[in-house]
Write an enzyme that holds these catalytic residues in place. Structure first.
Site, PDB file in Angstrom:
ATOM      1  CG  HIS A 115      66.253  57.134  44.957  1.00  0.00           C
ATOM      2  ND1 HIS A 115      65.710  57.005  43.700  1.00  0.00           N
ATOM      3  CD2 HIS A 115      66.909  58.324  44.950  1.00  0.00           C
ATOM      4  CE1 HIS A 115      66.023  58.067  42.962  1.00  0.00           C
ATOM      5  NE2 HIS A 115      66.757  58.872  43.698  1.00  0.00           N
ATOM      6  CE  LYS A 148      70.036  63.546  33.316  1.00  0.00           C
ATOM      7  NZ  LYS A 148      69.548  63.845  34.650  1.00  0.00           N
ATOM      8  CG  ASN A 169      67.989  55.170  38.650  1.00  0.00           C
ATOM      9  OD1 ASN A 169      67.424  54.527  39.524  1.00  0.00           O
ATOM     10  ND2 ASN A 169      67.621  56.396  38.331  1.00  0.00           N
ATOM     11  NE  ARG A 205      66.689  59.966  31.967  1.00  0.00           N
ATOM     12  CZ  ARG A 205      66.167  61.162  31.877  1.00  0.00           C
ATOM     13  NH1 ARG A 205      65.456  61.492  30.814  1.00  0.00           N
ATOM     14  NH2 ARG A 205      66.357  62.048  32.831  1.00  0.00           N
ATOM     15  CD  GLU A 260      64.880  55.300  34.148  1.00  0.00           C
ATOM     16  OE1 GLU A 260      65.459  56.353  34.498  1.00  0.00           O
ATOM     17  OE2 GLU A 260      64.290  54.575  34.943  1.00  0.00           O
ATOM     18  CG  HIS A 280      69.975  62.826  45.364  1.00  0.00           C
ATOM     19  ND1 HIS A 280      69.172  61.714  45.280  1.00  0.00           N
ATOM     20  CD2 HIS A 280      70.625  62.892  44.168  1.00  0.00           C
ATOM     21  CE1 HIS A 280      69.309  61.147  44.088  1.00  0.00           C
ATOM     22  NE2 HIS A 280      70.187  61.846  43.390  1.00  0.00           N
ATOM     23  CE  LYS A 336      64.524  59.409  35.101  1.00  0.00           C
ATOM     24  NZ  LYS A 336      65.278  58.382  35.863  1.00  0.00           N
ATOM     25  CG  HIS A 392      70.218  57.185  41.697  1.00  0.00           C
ATOM     26  ND1 HIS A 392      71.500  57.254  41.194  1.00  0.00           N
ATOM     27  CD2 HIS A 392      69.804  58.478  41.817  1.00  0.00           C
ATOM     28  CE1 HIS A 392      71.836  58.522  41.020  1.00  0.00           C
ATOM     29  NE2 HIS A 392      70.827  59.293  41.391  1.00  0.00           N
ATOM     30  CD  GLU A 424      73.518  62.258  41.080  1.00  0.00           C
ATOM     31  OE1 GLU A 424      73.809  61.316  40.334  1.00  0.00           O
ATOM     32  OE2 GLU A 424      72.401  62.382  41.624  1.00  0.00           O
ATOM     33  NE  ARG A 428      44.041  69.065  30.843  1.00  0.00           N
ATOM     34  CZ  ARG A 428      42.941  69.777  30.618  1.00  0.00           C
ATOM     35  NH1 ARG A 428      42.980  70.800  29.787  1.00  0.00           N
ATOM     36  NH2 ARG A 428      41.832  69.473  31.233  1.00  0.00           N
TER      37      ARG A 428
HETATM   38  N1  LIG Z   1      65.729  65.380  37.872  1.00  0.00           N
HETATM   39  C1  LIG Z   1      66.871  64.726  37.893  1.00  0.00           C
HETATM   40  O1  LIG Z   1      67.328  64.173  36.888  1.00  0.00           O
HETATM   41  C2  LIG Z   1      67.669  64.689  39.175  1.00  0.00           C
HETATM   42  C3  LIG Z   1      69.009  64.308  39.129  1.00  0.00           C
HETATM   43  C4  LIG Z   1      69.733  64.315  40.318  1.00  0.00           C
HETATM   44  C5  LIG Z   1      69.142  64.728  41.498  1.00  0.00           C
HETATM   45  N2  LIG Z   1      67.839  65.122  41.490  1.00  0.00           N
HETATM   46  C6  LIG Z   1      67.208  65.630  42.719  1.00  0.00           C
HETATM   47  O2  LIG Z   1      67.890  66.822  43.109  1.00  0.00           O
HETATM   48  C7  LIG Z   1      67.695  67.016  44.499  1.00  0.00           C
HETATM   49  C8  LIG Z   1      68.997  67.410  45.153  1.00  0.00           C
HETATM   50  O3  LIG Z   1      69.438  68.610  44.554  1.00  0.00           O
HETATM   51  P1  LIG Z   1      70.603  69.483  45.213  1.00  0.00           P
HETATM   52  O4  LIG Z   1      71.678  68.585  45.669  1.00  0.00           O
HETATM   53  O5  LIG Z   1      70.880  70.562  44.289  1.00  0.00           O
HETATM   54  O6  LIG Z   1      69.933  69.994  46.562  1.00  0.00           O
HETATM   55  P2  LIG Z   1      69.085  71.306  46.933  1.00  0.00           P
HETATM   56  O7  LIG Z   1      68.264  71.758  45.830  1.00  0.00           O
HETATM   57  O8  LIG Z   1      68.411  70.964  48.228  1.00  0.00           O
HETATM   58  O9  LIG Z   1      70.207  72.395  47.199  1.00  0.00           O
HETATM   59  C9  LIG Z   1      71.141  72.154  48.222  1.00  0.00           C
HETATM   60  C10 LIG Z   1      71.209  73.301  49.240  1.00  0.00           C
HETATM   61  O10 LIG Z   1      71.995  74.353  48.699  1.00  0.00           O
HETATM   62  C11 LIG Z   1      71.282  75.588  48.729  1.00  0.00           C
HETATM   63  N3  LIG Z   1      71.748  76.308  47.556  1.00  0.00           N
HETATM   64  C12 LIG Z   1      71.457  76.053  46.258  1.00  0.00           C
HETATM   65  N4  LIG Z   1      72.205  76.822  45.452  1.00  0.00           N
HETATM   66  C13 LIG Z   1      72.975  77.576  46.245  1.00  0.00           C
HETATM   67  C14 LIG Z   1      73.971  78.546  45.992  1.00  0.00           C
HETATM   68  N5  LIG Z   1      74.375  78.818  44.753  1.00  0.00           N
HETATM   69  N6  LIG Z   1      74.539  79.163  47.049  1.00  0.00           N
HETATM   70  C15 LIG Z   1      74.180  78.841  48.321  1.00  0.00           C
HETATM   71  N7  LIG Z   1      73.266  77.902  48.629  1.00  0.00           N
HETATM   72  C16 LIG Z   1      72.675  77.274  47.588  1.00  0.00           C
HETATM   73  C17 LIG Z   1      69.843  75.200  48.748  1.00  0.00           C
HETATM   74  O11 LIG Z   1      69.051  76.202  49.333  1.00  0.00           O
HETATM   75  C18 LIG Z   1      69.878  73.940  49.600  1.00  0.00           C
HETATM   76  O12 LIG Z   1      69.914  74.281  50.962  1.00  0.00           O
HETATM   77  C19 LIG Z   1      67.123  65.724  45.035  1.00  0.00           C
HETATM   78  O13 LIG Z   1      65.763  65.872  45.289  1.00  0.00           O
HETATM   79  C20 LIG Z   1      67.345  64.737  43.914  1.00  0.00           C
HETATM   80  O14 LIG Z   1      66.389  63.713  43.907  1.00  0.00           O
HETATM   81  C21 LIG Z   1      67.106  65.100  40.356  1.00  0.00           C
HETATM   82  O1  LIG Z   2      68.166  61.482  34.814  1.00  0.00           O
HETATM   83  C1  LIG Z   2      68.100  60.301  35.178  1.00  0.00           C
HETATM   84  O2  LIG Z   2      67.567  59.440  34.465  1.00  0.00           O
HETATM   85  C2  LIG Z   2      68.630  59.897  36.480  1.00  0.00           C
HETATM   86  O3  LIG Z   2      68.389  58.776  36.910  1.00  0.00           O
HETATM   87  C3  LIG Z   2      69.449  60.888  37.229  1.00  0.00           C
HETATM   88  C4  LIG Z   2      69.486  60.665  38.728  1.00  0.00           C
HETATM   89  O4  LIG Z   2      70.699  61.213  39.193  1.00  0.00           O
HETATM   90  C5  LIG Z   2      68.378  61.392  39.473  1.00  0.00           C
HETATM   91  O5  LIG Z   2      68.589  61.297  40.850  1.00  0.00           O
HETATM   92  C6  LIG Z   2      66.971  61.005  39.109  1.00  0.00           C
HETATM   93  O6  LIG Z   2      66.050  61.894  39.678  1.00  0.00           O
HETATM   94  C7  LIG Z   2      66.597  59.629  39.585  1.00  0.00           C
HETATM   95  O7  LIG Z   2      65.500  59.226  38.867  1.00  0.00           O
HETATM   96  P1  LIG Z   2      64.436  58.180  39.387  1.00  0.00           P
HETATM   97  O8  LIG Z   2      63.677  57.859  38.148  1.00  0.00           O
HETATM   98  O9  LIG Z   2      65.177  57.007  39.942  1.00  0.00           O
HETATM   99  O10 LIG Z   2      63.616  58.865  40.406  1.00  0.00           O
HETATM  100 ZN   LIG Z   3      70.699  61.363  41.350  1.00  0.00          ZN
END
Ligand SMILES: NC(=O)c1ccc[n+]([C@@H]2O[C@H](COP(=O)([O-])OP(=O)(O)OC[C@H]3O[C@@H](n4cnc5c(N)ncnc54)[C@H](O)[C@@H]3O)[C@@H](O)[C@H]2O)c1
Ligand SMILES: O=C(O)C(=O)C[C@@H](O)[C@H](O)[C@H](O)COP(=O)(O)O
Ligand SMILES: [Zn+2]
Length: 381
Positions: free
Chosen positions: A267, A242, A260, A256, A252, A281, A159, A263, A201, A137
């Site tokens: 998405h 951010k 998006n 916030r 959100e 992404h 998130k 997105h 981004e 939890r």
């Molecule tokens: N939580 C949030 O607020 C938020 C915000 C934006 C995006 N996201 C999510 O993030 C994800 C995309 O993340 P990403 O673009 O980092 O992709 P990813 O995590 O898939 O990484 C991209 C690629 O690079 C490789 N890699 C990572 N670091 C490396 C390094 N230093 N050297 C060599 N290779 C490396 C990974 O193995 C992968 O193949 C999506 O799922 C998206 O929805 C979430």
């Molecule tokens: O942090 C946030 O809020 C964002 O929307 C950042 C986005 O870049 C990110 O891709 C996030 O995961 C999208 O959120 P979602 O709620 O649309 O899934």
């Molecule tokens: Zn994003």
């Protein structure tokens, strides 16, 4: 360990180490930015949570280049640790990936006062953050982002989650990290396609609320892509933007949603491409932002010259801006509309989009007419 200052970043020529404070109610934390932070993970974690065991979750690509440094740093400070290695790629951010990570953490007897360390990009960060949120939890998570995208966006703000076959990030939780270590030297091993995807981004922060930052990026984008002081500046500037938004609207309920921008379309395209490496992404966000600007112009909200300027900049960097730029098949307009209907901003069936009245001037538009969106998609495809 270097001293931490939390003053706003002004120029790219500033010191290579920055700290951005995220003042989220009840759970404030710091984002440390700069080269060499993975080597300091042990000392920083020992100071934060003495006696805690650490479970590092990473993917195979990152493990090959950065896991040893983190393990050595934890070992040097006497921190007991285990590593869980998942397959790289967006498909890992799903139910099976979640089961693998949670079961491994339970197997390693990670307790409530231990820490989970997400070492990797946004896939590892979102998946691990969610696993930590539900493990017993709730166990605290440290984010150690290793992609440009994860340093400027996904490691900050809490998130976390996984994808459903029906849409992006549809299962998840808000779970703020207790610490973020953004080691900018880790980006030296990142493939350039991934750097560019992360750059989308970065541009987003300029487009949604900071026209002056967009002007700077138009001049300095090469330095952000290639590395150097412009990159550290862009990471810090993005984290500041951010952090400010998250501090005033963690869950959100209001602005916030500006984060998006791009997105809702993006998405749907990612899901339509099957969460495959046909469309990363950040690439989906680049197309989505270009579409959000063009859609805003269609509605008479945004001048055409701003739409052109945004498209030109993204194209100059080498990012896609059109649906036709996605290789392979995508769903038809009906299929994309079905995916858009699953967006988390939908309220009582009505669509919400982040629209713009110009560069740096985004706003949340509720009750957007689905027929307008459909007509726009038919027109641009
Ligand atoms: N939580 C949030 O607020 C938020 C915000 C934006 C995006 N996201 C999510 O993030 C994800 C995309 O993340 P990403 O673009 O980092 O992709 P990813 O995590 O898939 O990484 C991209 C690629 O690079 C490789 N890699 C990572 N670091 C490396 C390094 N230093 N050297 C060599 N290779 C490396 C990974 O193995 C992968 O193949 C999506 O799922 C998206 O929805 C979430
Ligand atoms: O942090 C946030 O809020 C964002 O929307 C950042 C986005 O870049 C990110 O891709 C996030 O995961 C999208 O959120 P979602 O709620 O649309 O899934
Ligand atoms: Zn994003």
């Amino acid at each position: 360990m270097p001293a931490t200052a939390s003053s706003p970043v002004a120029t790219a020529a500033e010191a290579p180490r920055r700290t951005v404070h995220v003042d989220v109610a009840g759970r404030p934390y710091d984002i440390h930015i700069g080269p060499g932070l993975l080597q300091e993970a042990g000392a920083r974690i020992a100071a934060l949570r003495p006696g805690a065991r650490v479970a590092i979750v990473t993917d195979a690509n990152v493990a090959a280049v950065h896991l040893a440094a983190v393990e050595a740093s934890l070992a040097a400070t006497g921190i007991e640790h285990v590593a869980v290695v998942v397959e790289p790629g967006e498909k890992t951010k799903g139910y099976k990936g979640l089961e693998q990570v949670v079961e491994a953490l339970i197997g390693a007897r990670i307790e409530r006062r231990d820490l989970v360390l997400a070492l990797g990009g946004g896939v590892v960060g979102d998946l691990t953050g969610f696993a930590a949120a539900v493990l017993r939890r709730g166990v605290d998570v440290v984010q150690a982002p290793t992609t440009l995208l994860s340093q400027v966006d996904s490691s900050v703000g809490g998130k976390t989650g996984i994808n459903s076959p029906q849409g992006k990030n549809l299962v998840g939780a808000f779970h703020q990290p207790v610490l973020v270590l953004a080691d900018t030297a880790a980006l030296d091993t990142l493939p350039v396609r991934e750097v560019k995807a992360g750059y989308a981004e970065v541009v987003k922060y300029g487009l949604l609320g900071d026209a002056a930052f967009f002007d700077t990026l138009e001049k300095d984008w090469r330095g952000v892509i290639e590395g150097g002081p412009e990159r550290i500046f862009a990471v810090a500037k993005s984290c500041e933007a951010k952090a400010a938004i998250v501090a005033r609207d963690e869950k959100e309920t209001g602005d916030r949603a500006l984060l998006n921008l791009g997105h809702t379309f993006g998405h749907a395209l990612e899901a339509g491409a099957g969460f495959s490496d046909r469309l990363l992404h950040g690439e989906a966000v680049a197309i989505g932002m270009a579409l959000a600007f063009a859609f805003s112009r269609r509605l008479g909200l945004c001048p055409g010259q701003d739409v052109t300027r945004v498209e030109r900049h993204l194209q100059a960097v080498g990012l896609p801006t059109r649906i036709a730029d996605v290789p392979g098949d995508l769903p038809d307009t009906d299929g994309l509309m079905r995916l858009i209907a699953q967006d988390k901003k939908v309220s009582r069936g009505a669509l919400t989009f982040i629209l713009v009245s110009g560069i740096g001037e985004a706003f949340v538009a509720k009750d957007v007419d689905g027929a307008e969106v459909r007509a726009f998609l038919d027109e641009v495809r």
